[in-house]
Write an enzyme that holds these catalytic residues in place. Structure first.
Site, PDB file in Angstrom:
ATOM      1  N   GLY A 116      54.130  26.798 -30.828  1.00 43.58           N
ATOM      2  CA  GLY A 116      52.679  26.976 -31.034  1.00 43.58           C
ATOM      3  C   GLY A 116      52.170  25.940 -32.008  1.00 43.58           C
ATOM      4  O   GLY A 116      52.180  24.731 -31.724  1.00 43.58           O
ATOM      5  N   VAL A 117      51.812  26.389 -33.176  1.00 43.58           N
ATOM      6  CA  VAL A 117      51.294  25.499 -34.233  1.00 43.58           C
ATOM      7  C   VAL A 117      52.232  24.319 -34.493  1.00 43.58           C
ATOM      8  O   VAL A 117      51.803  23.197 -34.732  1.00 43.58           O
ATOM      9  CB  VAL A 117      51.105  26.332 -35.538  1.00 43.58           C
ATOM     10  CG1 VAL A 117      50.944  25.463 -36.759  1.00 43.58           C
ATOM     11  CG2 VAL A 117      49.931  27.276 -35.376  1.00 43.58           C
ATOM     12  N   ASP A 137      53.717  41.068 -25.925  1.00 40.04           N
ATOM     13  CA  ASP A 137      53.525  40.958 -27.375  1.00 40.04           C
ATOM     14  C   ASP A 137      54.806  41.463 -28.050  1.00 40.04           C
ATOM     15  O   ASP A 137      55.179  42.622 -27.909  1.00 40.04           O
ATOM     16  CB  ASP A 137      52.325  41.859 -27.755  1.00 40.04           C
ATOM     17  CG  ASP A 137      52.081  41.887 -29.250  1.00 40.04           C
ATOM     18  OD1 ASP A 137      50.991  42.317 -29.646  1.00 40.04           O
ATOM     19  OD2 ASP A 137      52.980  41.475 -30.021  1.00 40.04           O
ATOM     20  N   ILE A 138      55.477  40.591 -28.733  1.00 36.12           N
ATOM     21  CA  ILE A 138      56.788  40.915 -29.308  1.00 36.12           C
ATOM     22  C   ILE A 138      56.688  42.072 -30.305  1.00 36.12           C
ATOM     23  O   ILE A 138      57.673  42.806 -30.510  1.00 36.12           O
ATOM     24  CB  ILE A 138      57.390  39.658 -29.965  1.00 36.12           C
ATOM     25  CG1 ILE A 138      58.906  39.775 -30.121  1.00 36.12           C
ATOM     26  CG2 ILE A 138      56.728  39.366 -31.323  1.00 36.12           C
ATOM     27  CD1 ILE A 138      59.575  38.458 -30.481  1.00 36.12           C
ATOM     28  N   ASP A 157      53.627  35.041 -36.386  1.00 39.47           N
ATOM     29  CA  ASP A 157      53.844  35.424 -37.793  1.00 39.47           C
ATOM     30  C   ASP A 157      52.739  36.404 -38.216  1.00 39.47           C
ATOM     31  O   ASP A 157      53.002  37.471 -38.785  1.00 39.47           O
ATOM     32  CB  ASP A 157      53.793  34.150 -38.648  1.00 39.47           C
ATOM     33  CG  ASP A 157      54.413  34.330 -40.037  1.00 39.47           C
ATOM     34  OD1 ASP A 157      54.370  33.368 -40.819  1.00 39.47           O
ATOM     35  OD2 ASP A 157      54.931  35.415 -40.335  1.00 39.47           O
ATOM     36  N   ASN A 189      57.195  30.310 -41.695  1.00 36.77           N
ATOM     37  CA  ASN A 189      57.180  29.023 -42.417  1.00 36.77           C
ATOM     38  C   ASN A 189      58.152  29.133 -43.592  1.00 36.77           C
ATOM     39  O   ASN A 189      58.607  30.219 -43.931  1.00 36.77           O
ATOM     40  CB  ASN A 189      55.757  28.694 -42.917  1.00 36.77           C
ATOM     41  CG  ASN A 189      55.174  29.837 -43.720  1.00 36.77           C
ATOM     42  OD1 ASN A 189      55.743  30.258 -44.717  1.00 36.77           O
ATOM     43  ND2 ASN A 189      54.065  30.385 -43.241  1.00 36.77           N
TER      44      ASN A 189
END
Ligand code: APR
Length: 177
Positions: free
Chosen positions: A127-128, A12-13, A36, A26
């Protein structure tokens, strides 16, 4: 001039105590889900306030796709967050590779300007935004090789995979023969 080390790791960053973690944001820097969301949750509400304080370059756009903006990391262990806006994958004929490479290059450039020595990237756009993992990992490898060769103080760059599939793609690109 020795080139920075590049390390692929899973995790996990938001937990990394590096000089800057890169966010997959975004164009509105409005926060969101994925990494994000994780970064904003860990950094606390001051991060969103800092993003909203950044000027819009046009209506609703604080950071155009392919570019980066930097803010403090607030409650994160990282000192800074470099918000990168990767391209949405639209099949590969819409300049996606160049835009994605631009994110990696701009983040390294910002790190150089701020004299940062350690940097951690998530798999931007994977990802998205739907960017195919293997292609994105190759774009990242080439863009980092180019930009880290230039004089920057960056010593270590982590490519952080949250999921196994991403780890595999990053290792194939960065740790292959
Ligand atoms: N640490 C590291 N990587 C993570 C974490 C985390 N805590 N959480 C998610 N990831 C990974 C995802 O598994 C994926 O491989 O980050 C990569 C990028 O996926 P997204 O976060 O969905 O980012 P992206 O594809 O660039 O889409 C950006 O999603 O969350 C919204 O506001 C964001 O609109 C923007 C869009």
């Amino acid at each position: 001039m020795t080139m920075a080390n590049i390390e692929v790791r899973q995790g996990d960053i938001t937990g990394l105590a590096v000089d800057a973690v890169v966010n997959a944001a975004n164009e509105g820097l409005a926060g969101g889900g994925g990494v994000d969301g994780a970064i904003h949750r860990a950094a606390g509400p001051r991060l969103l306030a800092a993003c909203r304080a950044l000027p819009e370059v046009r209506a609703g756009v604080r950071c155009p796709t392919g570019e980066c903006r930097i803010t403090p990391g607030f409650d994160l262990p990282a000192r800074y967050v470099i918000h990168a806006v990767g391209p949405v994958w639209r099949g590969g004929e819409r300049g996606e590779a160049e835009l994605l490479a631009g994110c990696y290059r701009a983040a390294v450039r910002l790190a150089g300007e701020y004299g940062l020595r350690s940097l951690a990237f998530p798999a931007i756009s994977c990802g998205v935004y739907g960017y195919p993992l293997e292609q994105a990992a190759q774009v990242a490898r080439r863009a980092l090789a180019d930009s880290l060769a230039a004089a920057t103080a960056v010593d270590i760059v982590y490519l952080v995979a949250f999921e196994g599939a991403v780890l595999k793609a990053l290792e194939a690109a960065f740790c292959g023969d």
